[in-house]
Design a protein around this motif. Structure first.
Motif, PDB file in Angstrom:
ATOM      1  N   GLU A 245      24.102 -11.523   6.110  1.00 60.25           N
ATOM      2  CA  GLU A 245      24.456 -10.711   4.935  1.00 60.25           C
ATOM      3  C   GLU A 245      24.796  -9.276   5.352  1.00 60.25           C
ATOM      4  O   GLU A 245      24.200  -8.731   6.285  1.00 60.25           O
ATOM      5  N   LYS A 246      25.731  -8.688   4.643  1.00 57.09           N
ATOM      6  CA  LYS A 246      26.102  -7.295   4.918  1.00 57.09           C
ATOM      7  C   LYS A 246      25.323  -6.310   4.051  1.00 57.09           C
ATOM      8  O   LYS A 246      25.249  -5.124   4.349  1.00 57.09           O
ATOM      9  N   LYS A 247      24.751  -6.843   2.961  1.00 51.43           N
ATOM     10  CA  LYS A 247      23.966  -5.999   2.052  1.00 51.43           C
ATOM     11  C   LYS A 247      22.689  -6.716   1.636  1.00 51.43           C
ATOM     12  O   LYS A 247      22.628  -7.944   1.603  1.00 51.43           O
ATOM     13  N   THR A 248      21.683  -5.937   1.322  1.00 46.92           N
ATOM     14  CA  THR A 248      20.486  -6.445   0.671  1.00 46.92           C
ATOM     15  C   THR A 248      19.977  -5.317  -0.226  1.00 46.92           C
ATOM     16  O   THR A 248      20.695  -4.375  -0.478  1.00 46.92           O
ATOM     17  N   GLY A 249      18.737  -5.416  -0.688  1.00 40.68           N
ATOM     18  CA  GLY A 249      18.257  -4.335  -1.537  1.00 40.68           C
ATOM     19  C   GLY A 249      16.936  -4.635  -2.195  1.00 40.68           C
ATOM     20  O   GLY A 249      16.201  -5.534  -1.780  1.00 40.68           O
TER      21      GLY A 249
ATOM     22  N   PHE B  70      18.127 -15.111  -2.612  1.00 43.57           N
ATOM     23  CA  PHE B  70      16.939 -15.040  -1.756  1.00 43.57           C
ATOM     24  C   PHE B  70      15.635 -14.853  -2.533  1.00 43.57           C
ATOM     25  O   PHE B  70      14.857 -13.948  -2.253  1.00 43.57           O
ATOM     26  N   ARG B  71      15.410 -15.722  -3.498  1.00 40.68           N
ATOM     27  CA  ARG B  71      14.096 -15.773  -4.134  1.00 40.68           C
ATOM     28  C   ARG B  71      13.100 -16.357  -3.127  1.00 40.68           C
ATOM     29  O   ARG B  71      13.485 -17.020  -2.178  1.00 40.68           O
ATOM     30  N   GLY B  72      11.822 -16.121  -3.367  1.00 42.96           N
ATOM     31  CA  GLY B  72      10.817 -16.754  -2.520  1.00 42.96           C
ATOM     32  C   GLY B  72      10.221 -15.841  -1.458  1.00 42.96           C
ATOM     33  O   GLY B  72      10.392 -14.630  -1.499  1.00 42.96           O
ATOM     34  N   PRO B  73       9.542 -16.436  -0.452  1.00 45.03           N
ATOM     35  CA  PRO B  73       8.672 -15.674   0.452  1.00 45.03           C
ATOM     36  C   PRO B  73       9.313 -14.965   1.641  1.00 45.03           C
ATOM     37  O   PRO B  73       8.669 -14.141   2.273  1.00 45.03           O
ATOM     38  N   SER B  74      10.581 -15.261   1.980  1.00 45.90           N
ATOM     39  CA  SER B  74      11.155 -14.656   3.197  1.00 45.90           C
ATOM     40  C   SER B  74      12.569 -14.090   2.970  1.00 45.90           C
ATOM     41  O   SER B  74      13.512 -14.430   3.684  1.00 45.90           O
ATOM     42  N   PRO B  75      12.730 -13.194   1.993  1.00 47.81           N
ATOM     43  CA  PRO B  75      14.065 -12.672   1.687  1.00 47.81           C
ATOM     44  C   PRO B  75      14.665 -11.787   2.768  1.00 47.81           C
ATOM     45  O   PRO B  75      15.880 -11.811   2.981  1.00 47.81           O
ATOM     46  N   ILE B  76      13.842 -11.007   3.474  1.00 50.47           N
ATOM     47  CA  ILE B  76      14.372 -10.100   4.504  1.00 50.47           C
ATOM     48  C   ILE B  76      14.879 -10.912   5.693  1.00 50.47           C
ATOM     49  O   ILE B  76      15.993 -10.699   6.188  1.00 50.47           O
ATOM     50  N   GLN B  77      14.070 -11.845   6.154  1.00 45.64           N
ATOM     51  CA  GLN B  77      14.480 -12.698   7.273  1.00 45.64           C
ATOM     52  C   GLN B  77      15.735 -13.495   6.934  1.00 45.64           C
ATOM     53  O   GLN B  77      16.645 -13.622   7.752  1.00 45.64           O
ATOM     54  N   SER B  78      15.783 -14.014   5.708  1.00 43.82           N
ATOM     55  CA  SER B  78      16.906 -14.856   5.288  1.00 43.82           C
ATOM     56  C   SER B  78      18.210 -14.076   5.231  1.00 43.82           C
ATOM     57  O   SER B  78      19.277 -14.607   5.575  1.00 43.82           O
ATOM     58  N   ALA B  79      18.139 -12.823   4.813  1.00 41.33           N
ATOM     59  CA  ALA B  79      19.342 -11.984   4.747  1.00 41.33           C
ATOM     60  C   ALA B  79      19.932 -11.779   6.139  1.00 41.33           C
ATOM     61  O   ALA B  79      21.156 -11.827   6.323  1.00 41.33           O
ATOM     62  N   ILE B  80      19.075 -11.577   7.141  1.00 40.41           N
ATOM     63  CA  ILE B  80      19.541 -11.408   8.526  1.00 40.41           C
ATOM     64  C   ILE B  80      20.055 -12.728   9.074  1.00 40.41           C
ATOM     65  O   ILE B  80      21.125 -12.794   9.689  1.00 40.41           O
ATOM     66  N   LEU B  81      19.318 -13.802   8.851  1.00 39.89           N
ATOM     67  CA  LEU B  81      19.705 -15.126   9.360  1.00 39.89           C
ATOM     68  C   LEU B  81      21.070 -15.562   8.851  1.00 39.89           C
ATOM     69  O   LEU B  81      21.836 -16.202   9.570  1.00 39.89           O
ATOM     70  N   GLN B  82      21.358 -15.211   7.612  1.00 35.93           N
ATOM     71  CA  GLN B  82      22.623 -15.645   7.013  1.00 35.93           C
ATOM     72  C   GLN B  82      23.750 -14.626   7.176  1.00 35.93           C
ATOM     73  O   GLN B  82      24.838 -14.791   6.629  1.00 35.93           O
TER      74      GLN B  82
ATOM     75  N   SER C 294       0.818  -1.221   0.000  1.00 36.47           N
ATOM     76  CA  SER C 294       0.000   0.000   0.000  1.00 36.47           C
ATOM     77  C   SER C 294       0.848   1.266   0.000  1.00 36.47           C
ATOM     78  O   SER C 294       0.460   2.285  -0.571  1.00 36.47           O
ATOM     79  N   ILE C 295       2.020   1.196   0.627  1.00 37.64           N
ATOM     80  CA  ILE C 295       2.932   2.349   0.625  1.00 37.64           C
ATOM     81  C   ILE C 295       3.415   2.644  -0.794  1.00 37.64           C
ATOM     82  O   ILE C 295       3.520   3.806  -1.203  1.00 37.64           O
ATOM     83  N   HIS C 296       3.668   1.591  -1.557  1.00 41.23           N
ATOM     84  CA  HIS C 296       4.078   1.776  -2.954  1.00 41.23           C
ATOM     85  C   HIS C 296       2.928   2.332  -3.796  1.00 41.23           C
ATOM     86  O   HIS C 296       3.135   3.193  -4.656  1.00 41.23           O
ATOM     87  N   LEU C 297       1.725   1.842  -3.535  1.00 45.47           N
ATOM     88  CA  LEU C 297       0.553   2.371  -4.243  1.00 45.47           C
ATOM     89  C   LEU C 297       0.352   3.847  -3.915  1.00 45.47           C
ATOM     90  O   LEU C 297       0.090   4.661  -4.804  1.00 45.47           O
ATOM     91  N   ASN C 298       0.491   4.193  -2.656  1.00 45.63           N
ATOM     92  CA  ASN C 298       0.369   5.600  -2.231  1.00 45.63           C
ATOM     93  C   ASN C 298       1.380   6.496  -2.930  1.00 45.63           C
ATOM     94  O   ASN C 298       1.081   7.632  -3.293  1.00 45.63           O
TER      95      ASN C 298
ATOM     96  N   LEU D 268      14.796  -3.331   9.076  1.00 43.07           N
ATOM     97  CA  LEU D 268      15.269  -3.545   7.712  1.00 43.07           C
ATOM     98  C   LEU D 268      14.133  -3.397   6.705  1.00 43.07           C
ATOM     99  O   LEU D 268      14.315  -2.841   5.619  1.00 43.07           O
ATOM    100  N   LYS D 269      12.949  -3.866   7.068  1.00 44.12           N
ATOM    101  CA  LYS D 269      11.803  -3.725   6.166  1.00 44.12           C
ATOM    102  C   LYS D 269      11.453  -2.257   5.950  1.00 44.12           C
ATOM    103  O   LYS D 269      11.082  -1.852   4.842  1.00 44.12           O
ATOM    104  N   LYS D 270      11.555  -1.446   7.003  1.00 39.79           N
ATOM    105  CA  LYS D 270      11.291  -0.008   6.873  1.00 39.79           C
ATOM    106  C   LYS D 270      12.254   0.626   5.874  1.00 39.79           C
ATOM    107  O   LYS D 270      11.860   1.441   5.028  1.00 39.79           O
ATOM    108  N   LYS D 271      13.525   0.249   5.971  1.00 36.42           N
ATOM    109  CA  LYS D 271      14.535   0.777   5.038  1.00 36.42           C
ATOM    110  C   LYS D 271      14.231   0.351   3.605  1.00 36.42           C
ATOM    111  O   LYS D 271      14.350   1.139   2.663  1.00 36.42           O
ATOM    112  N   LEU D 272      13.842  -0.920   3.456  1.00 36.35           N
ATOM    113  CA  LEU D 272      13.549  -1.448   2.121  1.00 36.35           C
ATOM    114  C   LEU D 272      12.254  -0.868   1.549  1.00 36.35           C
ATOM    115  O   LEU D 272      12.113  -0.737   0.331  1.00 36.35           O
TER     116      LEU D 272
END
Length: 314
Positions: free
Chosen positions: A131-135, A117-129, A16-20, A167-171
């Motif tokens: 990672e120093k970067k995402t996007g 990180f294809r699929g349903p949980s890319p943000i969580q997976s980046a933290i779990l593993q 919805s934020i993107h739609l806005n 991280l989701k807020k940043k993304l």
């Protein structure tokens, strides 16, 4: 920017934020597609998706789906002569019959640097593993999950203190800015289309409530990452006498001693110190089942018996 005629598909707040943002920048949104309303409790209350709320607020035409049967709307969409479909956190696969309607294709905003990180949980997976970067990756939709050509990509750093929420807020901020930049590039005919490298592709899994259970036989660093990655859902937790203890914040205390994993070493105003496979985890903020989230220093005296020193957590 009104020249691009857009069909928007999405469901949650991120969407919805993107739609806005598209509405704010005065893009031409012909129709909004979202999932059907959810029934809460015993079905007495109805919950609208965040995207539906936004569409109603701005008086946009709305289509709601309860299945993958988007094809029955193909004639309606064709009549509108749309240029592009923008998909953000929609949760349903778009059939080829629908994709072919759009002159500029269907695009999707994904919260990772694809093909990783294809699929349903890319943000969580980046933290779990660790990672120093995402996007953000904006890709062309095809008939497979997150495999389309990359049209736009932008990266950000992951801090050691980042949780799923931060991280989701940043993304989200990066995503809406990237979407507008990408659409401007289309107008200026500056877009790229780069195939994903399948040799570097990784996939994420759907996360369930049970995944939040802490295994104290894991390394402290793994547990600490899990606490951050699963904040706020499904959360990380353990049980004492069938009482669920939800962990909100932790830090790692180094130790060279060999201690039985899951043993409560210390419980005072500084936190609840619990052993792991190697180092110690210090729980500084938690939520006892049925109670509010609280700092350990404020509640420890009331729960001394619960967090008894020497108790081994299963």
């Amino acid at each position: 920017m009104k020249k691009i005629k857009i069909i928007f598909a999405g469901t949650d707040k991120f969407s919805s934020i993107h739609l806005n943002e598209l509405i704010l920048k005065k893009f031409n949104i012909l129709t909004v597609i979202t999932k059907t309303d959810k029934k809460i409790g015993r079905g007495k209350k109805i919950q609208f998706s965040e995207v539906k709320k936004t569409a109603i607020k701005h008086k946009l035409q709305l289509i709601q789906l309860d299945s993958l049967n988007l094809e029955k709307y193909s004639k309606i969409l064709k009549k509108k002569k749309p240029d592009m479909m923008i998909i953000v956190s929609f949760g349903l696969i778009i059939p080829n019959k629908i994709i072919k309607i759009f002159r500029l294709g269907c695009i999707n905003i994904h919260t990772s640097l694809l093909p990783k990180f294809r699929g349903p949980s890319p943000i969580q997976s980046a933290i779990l593993q660790g990672e120093k970067k995402t996007g953000i990756s904006i890709i062309q939709i095809n008939n497979k999950l997150d495999t389309g050509n990359i049209l736009y990509k932008k990266s950000i750093n992951i801090k050691k203190t980042d949780t799923y929420n931060t991280l989701k807020k940043k993304l989200t901020i990066l995503g809406k800015k990237s979407l507008i930049k990408f659409l401007k590039n289309i107008v200026l005919k500056k877009t790229l289309s780069i195939p994903q490298n399948e040799n570097k592709a990784t996939y994420t899994k759907k996360i369930y409530k049970k995944n939040g259970l802490i295994n104290w036989n894991k390394k402290a660093s793994k547990i600490e990452k899990k606490v951050r990655a699963f904040n706020s859902w499904p959360g990380t937790f353990f049980f004492i006498k069938k009482i669920m203890i939800k962990i909100m914040k932790v830090n790692i205390i180094k130790s060279t001693k060999k201690i039985t994993p899951g043993k409560i070493i210390q419980a005072d105003k500084n936190g609840i110190l619990i052993s792991t496979k190697n180092n110690l985890i210090n729980v500084t903020e938690l939520q006892i089942s049925g109670k509010k989230i609280n700092k350990v220093c404020k509640i420890i005296h009331s729960y001394k018996k619960l967090f008894k020193i020497g108790r081994v957590l299963l």
